[in-house]
Design a protein around this motif. Structure first.
Motif, PDB file in Angstrom:
ATOM      1  N   THR A  54     -22.444   3.260  58.712  1.00  0.00           N
ATOM      2  CA  THR A  54     -21.737   4.505  58.431  1.00  0.00           C
ATOM      3  C   THR A  54     -20.255   4.372  58.763  1.00  0.00           C
ATOM      4  N   ARG A  55     -19.964   3.789  59.900  1.00  0.00           N
ATOM      5  CA  ARG A  55     -18.559   3.579  60.279  1.00  0.00           C
ATOM      6  C   ARG A  55     -17.846   2.692  59.265  1.00  0.00           C
ATOM      7  N   THR A  56     -18.515   1.648  58.825  1.00  0.00           N
ATOM      8  CA  THR A  56     -17.912   0.737  57.851  1.00  0.00           C
ATOM      9  C   THR A  56     -17.632   1.454  56.541  1.00  0.00           C
ATOM     10  N   LEU A  57     -18.573   2.260  56.091  1.00  0.00           N
ATOM     11  CA  LEU A  57     -18.363   3.016  54.858  1.00  0.00           C
ATOM     12  C   LEU A  57     -17.213   4.003  54.990  1.00  0.00           C
ATOM     13  N   ILE A  58     -17.127   4.680  56.104  1.00  0.00           N
ATOM     14  CA  ILE A  58     -16.034   5.632  56.323  1.00  0.00           C
ATOM     15  C   ILE A  58     -14.693   4.902  56.342  1.00  0.00           C
ATOM     16  N   ALA A  59     -14.631   3.774  57.034  1.00  0.00           N
ATOM     17  CA  ALA A  59     -13.391   2.990  57.083  1.00  0.00           C
ATOM     18  C   ALA A  59     -13.020   2.496  55.686  1.00  0.00           C
ATOM     19  N   PHE A  60     -13.994   2.065  54.930  1.00  0.00           N
ATOM     20  CA  PHE A  60     -13.756   1.579  53.571  1.00  0.00           C
ATOM     21  C   PHE A  60     -13.211   2.698  52.681  1.00  0.00           C
ATOM     22  N   ILE A  61     -13.767   3.877  52.787  1.00  0.00           N
ATOM     23  CA  ILE A  61     -13.303   5.017  51.998  1.00  0.00           C
ATOM     24  C   ILE A  61     -11.876   5.391  52.394  1.00  0.00           C
ATOM     25  N   ILE A  62     -11.583   5.384  53.679  1.00  0.00           N
ATOM     26  CA  ILE A  62     -10.229   5.699  54.146  1.00  0.00           C
ATOM     27  C   ILE A  62      -9.226   4.685  53.616  1.00  0.00           C
ATOM     28  N   VAL A  63      -9.582   3.403  53.640  1.00  0.00           N
ATOM     29  CA  VAL A  63      -8.683   2.362  53.135  1.00  0.00           C
ATOM     30  C   VAL A  63      -8.442   2.547  51.641  1.00  0.00           C
ATOM     31  N   ILE A  64      -9.476   2.856  50.893  1.00  0.00           N
ATOM     32  CA  ILE A  64      -9.316   3.067  49.446  1.00  0.00           C
ATOM     33  C   ILE A  64      -8.394   4.264  49.187  1.00  0.00           C
ATOM     34  N   LEU A  65      -8.555   5.343  49.935  1.00  0.00           N
ATOM     35  CA  LEU A  65      -7.685   6.506  49.764  1.00  0.00           C
ATOM     36  C   LEU A  65      -6.234   6.173  50.100  1.00  0.00           C
ATOM     37  N   MET A  66      -6.036   5.407  51.173  1.00  0.00           N
ATOM     38  CA  MET A  66      -4.670   5.042  51.559  1.00  0.00           C
ATOM     39  C   MET A  66      -4.019   4.152  50.504  1.00  0.00           C
ATOM     40  N   ILE A  67      -4.793   3.238  49.937  1.00  0.00           N
ATOM     41  CA  ILE A  67      -4.243   2.366  48.899  1.00  0.00           C
ATOM     42  C   ILE A  67      -3.858   3.179  47.674  1.00  0.00           C
ATOM     43  N   SER A  68      -4.711   4.106  47.277  1.00  0.00           N
ATOM     44  CA  SER A  68      -4.388   4.913  46.093  1.00  0.00           C
ATOM     45  C   SER A  68      -3.154   5.780  46.339  1.00  0.00           C
ATOM     46  N   ILE A  69      -3.015   6.346  47.525  1.00  0.00           N
ATOM     47  CA  ILE A  69      -1.824   7.144  47.845  1.00  0.00           C
ATOM     48  C   ILE A  69      -0.583   6.264  47.853  1.00  0.00           C
ATOM     49  N   SER A  70      -0.689   5.070  48.425  1.00  0.00           N
ATOM     50  CA  SER A  70       0.458   4.151  48.472  1.00  0.00           C
ATOM     51  C   SER A  70       0.895   3.744  47.076  1.00  0.00           C
ATOM     52  N   LEU A  71      -0.055   3.418  46.224  1.00  0.00           N
ATOM     53  CA  LEU A  71       0.302   3.002  44.867  1.00  0.00           C
ATOM     54  C   LEU A  71       0.974   4.130  44.100  1.00  0.00           C
ATOM     55  N   SER A  72       0.490   5.344  44.248  1.00  0.00           N
ATOM     56  CA  SER A  72       1.134   6.458  43.556  1.00  0.00           C
ATOM     57  C   SER A  72       2.537   6.710  44.115  1.00  0.00           C
ATOM     58  N   SER A  73       2.714   6.497  45.409  1.00  0.00           N
ATOM     59  CA  SER A  73       4.046   6.655  46.010  1.00  0.00           C
ATOM     60  C   SER A  73       5.005   5.601  45.479  1.00  0.00           C
ATOM     61  N   PHE A  74       4.538   4.371  45.341  1.00  0.00           N
ATOM     62  CA  PHE A  74       5.403   3.313  44.833  1.00  0.00           C
ATOM     63  C   PHE A  74       5.786   3.564  43.381  1.00  0.00           C
ATOM     64  N   ARG A  75       4.900   4.168  42.609  1.00  0.00           N
ATOM     65  CA  ARG A  75       5.235   4.516  41.228  1.00  0.00           C
ATOM     66  C   ARG A  75       6.341   5.557  41.196  1.00  0.00           C
ATOM     67  N   LEU A  76       6.319   6.495  42.138  1.00  0.00           N
ATOM     68  CA  LEU A  76       7.363   7.517  42.191  1.00  0.00           C
ATOM     69  C   LEU A  76       8.704   6.935  42.601  1.00  0.00           C
ATOM     70  N   ILE A  77       8.696   5.948  43.465  1.00  0.00           N
ATOM     71  CA  ILE A  77       9.938   5.352  43.955  1.00  0.00           C
ATOM     72  C   ILE A  77      10.716   4.710  42.807  1.00  0.00           C
ATOM     73  N   LYS A  78      10.027   4.204  41.799  1.00  0.00           N
ATOM     74  CA  LYS A  78      10.709   3.574  40.670  1.00  0.00           C
ATOM     75  C   LYS A  78      11.665   4.543  39.974  1.00  0.00           C
ATOM     76  N   PHE A  79      11.336   5.847  39.977  1.00  0.00           N
ATOM     77  CA  PHE A  79      12.182   6.817  39.305  1.00  0.00           C
ATOM     78  C   PHE A  79      13.466   7.094  40.077  1.00  0.00           C
ATOM     79  N   TYR A  80      13.476   6.844  41.354  1.00  0.00           N
ATOM     80  CA  TYR A  80      14.646   7.125  42.182  1.00  0.00           C
ATOM     81  C   TYR A  80      15.323   5.820  42.549  1.00  0.00           C
ATOM     82  N   LYS A  81      16.119   5.327  41.630  1.00  0.00           N
ATOM     83  CA  LYS A  81      16.795   4.051  41.858  1.00  0.00           C
ATOM     84  C   LYS A  81      18.176   4.330  42.431  1.00  0.00           C
ATOM     85  N   TYR A  82      18.289   4.230  43.724  1.00  0.00           N
ATOM     86  CA  TYR A  82      19.575   4.373  44.383  1.00  0.00           C
ATOM     87  C   TYR A  82      20.024   3.002  44.839  1.00  0.00           C
ATOM     88  N   GLU A  83      21.274   2.734  44.613  1.00  0.00           N
ATOM     89  CA  GLU A  83      21.835   1.509  45.138  1.00  0.00           C
ATOM     90  C   GLU A  83      22.252   1.756  46.583  1.00  0.00           C
TER      91      GLU A  83
END
Length: 144
Positions: free
Chosen positions: A24-53
Motif C-alpha cells: 500500500t505504501r509503495t502504491l501511494i508513493a508511486f501515485i504521488i510520484v506520477i502526480l508530481m511528474i505530470s505537474i512538473s511537465l505541465s509547468s515546464f510547458r508553461l515556462i516556454k511561453f515566458y521567454k525572458y532573457e
C-alpha cells in the motif's frame, strides 16, 4: 499447545498485514510520484511561453532600484541624457558613460551594454528610454 497455536496464528496474520501495508505504501508513493511528474511537465510547458532573457530581468531590477533612489531624492533636474538630484546632502548624477548607465559620485552601474539613453518628463512622470541591440525600451520611473 493451544497457546502456541494462537501466537503462531497471530504472527502469521501480523506478517501478512505487514506485507500488505508495504504494498500500500509503495502504491501511494508511486501515485504521488506520477502526480508530481505530470505537474512538473505541465509547468515546464508553461515556462516556454515566458521567454525572458537574463538582461530583461536585470533591467527590471535596475529600474526598480532607480525608482527607489529617485523617490527619496529632492531637486530632481532632468536633461535629455542625464538626471541630477540631491540625496543625503550630496548631488548625484545618472548618465550614460561608455555604454553603461552609471550613478555618480562613485561608479555604480545601473544598466549595462546600452547604446542610447534618454530621460523624458511627460505629464509629471519621469520615463527612461534606452536601446540595446535592436530593441528599444521605455519604462516609467517616478512621478515628478
Amino acid at each position: 499447545m493451544e497457546k502456541d497455536r494462537n501466537t503462531t496464528k497471530f504472527k502469521y496474520l501480523y506478517i501478512q498485514r505487514k506485507k500488505g501495508f508495504i504494498l500500500t505504501r509503495t502504491l501511494i508513493a508511486f501515485i504521488i510520484v506520477i502526480l508530481m511528474i505530470s505537474i512538473s511537465l505541465s509547468s515546464f510547458r508553461l515556462i516556454k511561453f515566458y521567454k525572458y532573457e537574463d538582461q530583461d530581468i536585470q533591467d527590471e531590477i535596475a529600474c526598480i532600484q532607480l525608482t527607489r533612489i529617485l523617490s527619496i531624492a529632492s531637486n530632481i533636474e532632468i536633461n535629455n541624457d542625464e538626471v541630477s538630484f540631491i540625496s543625503n546632502n550630496k548631488t548625484w548624477n545618472i548618465k550614460n558613460i561608455n555604454g553603461n548607465l552609471v550613478l555618480q559620485p562613485g561608479t555604480q552601474f545601473i544598466l549595462i551594454d546600452i547604446e542610447n539613453v534618454s530621460f523624458q518628463k511627460e505629464s509629471a512622470v519621469l520615463y527612461i528610454s534606452y536601446k540595446r541591440g535592436d530593441k528599444e525600451y521605455r519604462r516609467a520611473l517616478i512621478n515628478v
